[in-house]
Enzyme design. Sequence first.
Site, mmCIF file in Angstrom:
data_model
loop_
_atom_site.group_PDB
_atom_site.id
_atom_site.type_symbol
_atom_site.label_atom_id
_atom_site.label_comp_id
_atom_site.label_asym_id
_atom_site.label_seq_id
_atom_site.Cartn_x
_atom_site.Cartn_y
_atom_site.Cartn_z
ATOM 1 N N GLU A 85 -10.517 6.607 5.140
ATOM 2 C CA GLU A 85 -10.498 5.788 6.351
ATOM 3 C C GLU A 85 -11.073 6.504 7.574
ATOM 4 O O GLU A 85 -11.905 5.927 8.286
ATOM 5 C CB GLU A 85 -9.077 5.281 6.614
ATOM 6 C CG GLU A 85 -8.668 4.215 5.604
ATOM 7 C CD GLU A 85 -7.169 3.947 5.558
ATOM 8 O OE1 GLU A 85 -6.442 4.423 6.448
ATOM 9 O OE2 GLU A 85 -6.719 3.252 4.619
ATOM 10 N N ASP A 104 -5.462 7.350 14.313
ATOM 11 C CA ASP A 104 -5.264 6.010 13.737
ATOM 12 C C ASP A 104 -3.800 5.600 13.812
ATOM 13 O O ASP A 104 -2.964 6.065 13.038
ATOM 14 C CB ASP A 104 -5.758 6.018 12.275
ATOM 15 C CG ASP A 104 -5.615 4.647 11.588
ATOM 16 O OD1 ASP A 104 -4.997 3.740 12.175
ATOM 17 O OD2 ASP A 104 -6.125 4.513 10.460
ATOM 18 N N LYS A 149 0.823 -1.217 0.000
ATOM 19 C CA LYS A 149 0.000 0.000 0.000
ATOM 20 C C LYS A 149 0.858 1.268 0.000
ATOM 21 O O LYS A 149 0.468 2.295 -0.538
ATOM 22 C CB LYS A 149 -0.883 -0.026 1.243
ATOM 23 C CG LYS A 149 -1.851 1.135 1.379
ATOM 24 C CD LYS A 149 -2.749 0.894 2.580
ATOM 25 C CE LYS A 149 -3.692 2.045 2.839
ATOM 26 N NZ LYS A 149 -4.580 1.757 3.987
#
Length: 596
Positions: free
Chosen positions: A155, A177, A84
């Site tokens: 996200e 996060d 990613k």
Amino acid sequence: MLLQIHEPNQSPEPHAKPKGIAVGIDLGTTHSLIAIHENGAVRVITDAQGRRLHPSAVSYHDGKATVGHEAFNTTEQVIITSAKRLMGRGTTAIDSVAVSADILRHLKVLAETDLKQPVSRAVITVPAYFDDAARSATKHAAEQAGFEVLRLLNEPTAAALAYGLDNNTEGFYAIYDLGGGTFDISLLRFERGVFQVIATGGDTTLGGDDLDAAIAASFLAHVHYTETLTQKDHQRLLQAARLVKENLSTQPSADMTLYLPPRDCSHRFMREDVEKLCLPFIERTLTHLKNVLQQAGVASVDGIVLVGGSTRMPLVRQKVQEFFDKAPLVNLNPDEVVAIGAALQADALTNGSDTLLLDVTPLSLGLETMGGLVEKIIYRNSPIPLAKAQEFTTYQDGQTAMSIHVLQGEREEARHCRSLAKFELHDIPPLPAGAARILVTFTVDADGLLTVSAKEQTTGKSQRVEVKPTFGIAMEEMAQMLYESLEHGQEDMRERLLIEARVEGQRVLEALRSALYKDSSLLENSEYSLIIEQETALKTAIVGTSRDAIHNAMEALEEACAPFVERRVNTAIQAALAGRKIDDPDLEKMISKALG
Ligand code: ADP
Ligand code: MG
């Protein structure tokens, strides 16, 4: 609940999609999840062993991919992880799109096995700061895997949806996060039914992996191990350290025993000791938190959502709570909230919606101006879509072309920013310096694509370019640019002021040259030599590095020129009264000032 979210690469669609099964996918750096909304609730889909998190890892043998937990059980030497991080980055040794497609294919099979029917529609989440290239790379990967992408969802927004914040009162929400390798902080505003990502920040090289490495190093020190480890042993060491870390989230102590050639090594870790090791990393996240809030001008938030496996650590929760003086939301599994939100969104998209989500530009956009400086037109974290225009002018007398250099980044100088496009505007009518009016407009559409147009106002002549970066900016690179701008903020500002002073000094020198060329006959010899003396002094100051020296030299030169200017104005006024045209904008200004 009606819900509509409008994200980059996605236009709001007037017609509802045909109903059918749709899943939510969190395509993570370390782990991926797939979830489905059914019978009024979201369920995370498990594999045959009941596992909910699937490592984003792939190993290849004879072109055949083995994905997830199994990837680590093959004998292959190379296991691809963290693909990613390369999304949208252009040519690299690893085809991140193909790897991501293999991961998505694996998830698709899991869902189809579980649901006993074909699954082809999905909402897939991406980091809020993924740029256009990274987003379209993700979309391509999904299509290669046989998915129709209903939407790419940010996200943090997915996390907010998982907690039902869209049913809450209006306000600001922070989404913290901390995953395996990355830390992301996003600030959302929910207002009049609209979700807006108002600021994002973080660190793409900060996460649970760092804690594992710190624990591993501490273990080696405790057991006095000094041999060089093989890659495989090092991997085992890190895995053992990670287990210790995870166990310490629920236990006061954890034992670590590991055979490292030629002996067994073992140590008991206490939670307090490991917390001491982890504290510096957690404090770094708080610094990012502070920066993002400061940048957004937000002093307090109405809610905090914890996302990512690393936020299971009690110390992280404690520090975040202390920071905000408010307890974060933790009742959902932090490593599942993003997938849950994606599944909710997938379901909502099959039923229509009424919430509109805006997005922001991750980095500032601007133009190169004189002296290699950057004039920002659109600031970082501006909600998109938007258009902004600014007028520019020519620098030299008779200038008929202007070069437009479009840049992205936070730094003050063009050479420190990313070049997005260059084009030229021609056929500007030859006017004295500063007289032409060129309107430059930056337009960022809902997909995050930038168009820049330049228009000369008197002739209406215009030029436009669509800026579609062929190489996406990798998140590391983007983060790097942000850090550098923060790091060099003061130094950059000093440099900018110096360059501005130089440009201004240069402009004065050029105006003087043109005035002397036309009217030096108005000067006495002594006046002339004084002006030349001050002119030389200014030239010297300009090549130096003192902004004050440049300003002082400009003042001295202006003083020396005062009688010259006065005589020029008088002569010009007489000329004007006699009906002659004055083609010097500076003089014109002085005349209208003199005439009140
Ligand atoms: P990503 O979004 O990067 O894929 P995740 O959200 O899955 O990452 O988080 C993975 C990280 O969370 C790993 O570093 C893992 O060790 C850590 N983690 C998982 N469970 C715990 C726990 N109970 N305590 C501390 N860290 C944990
Ligand atoms: Mg994650």
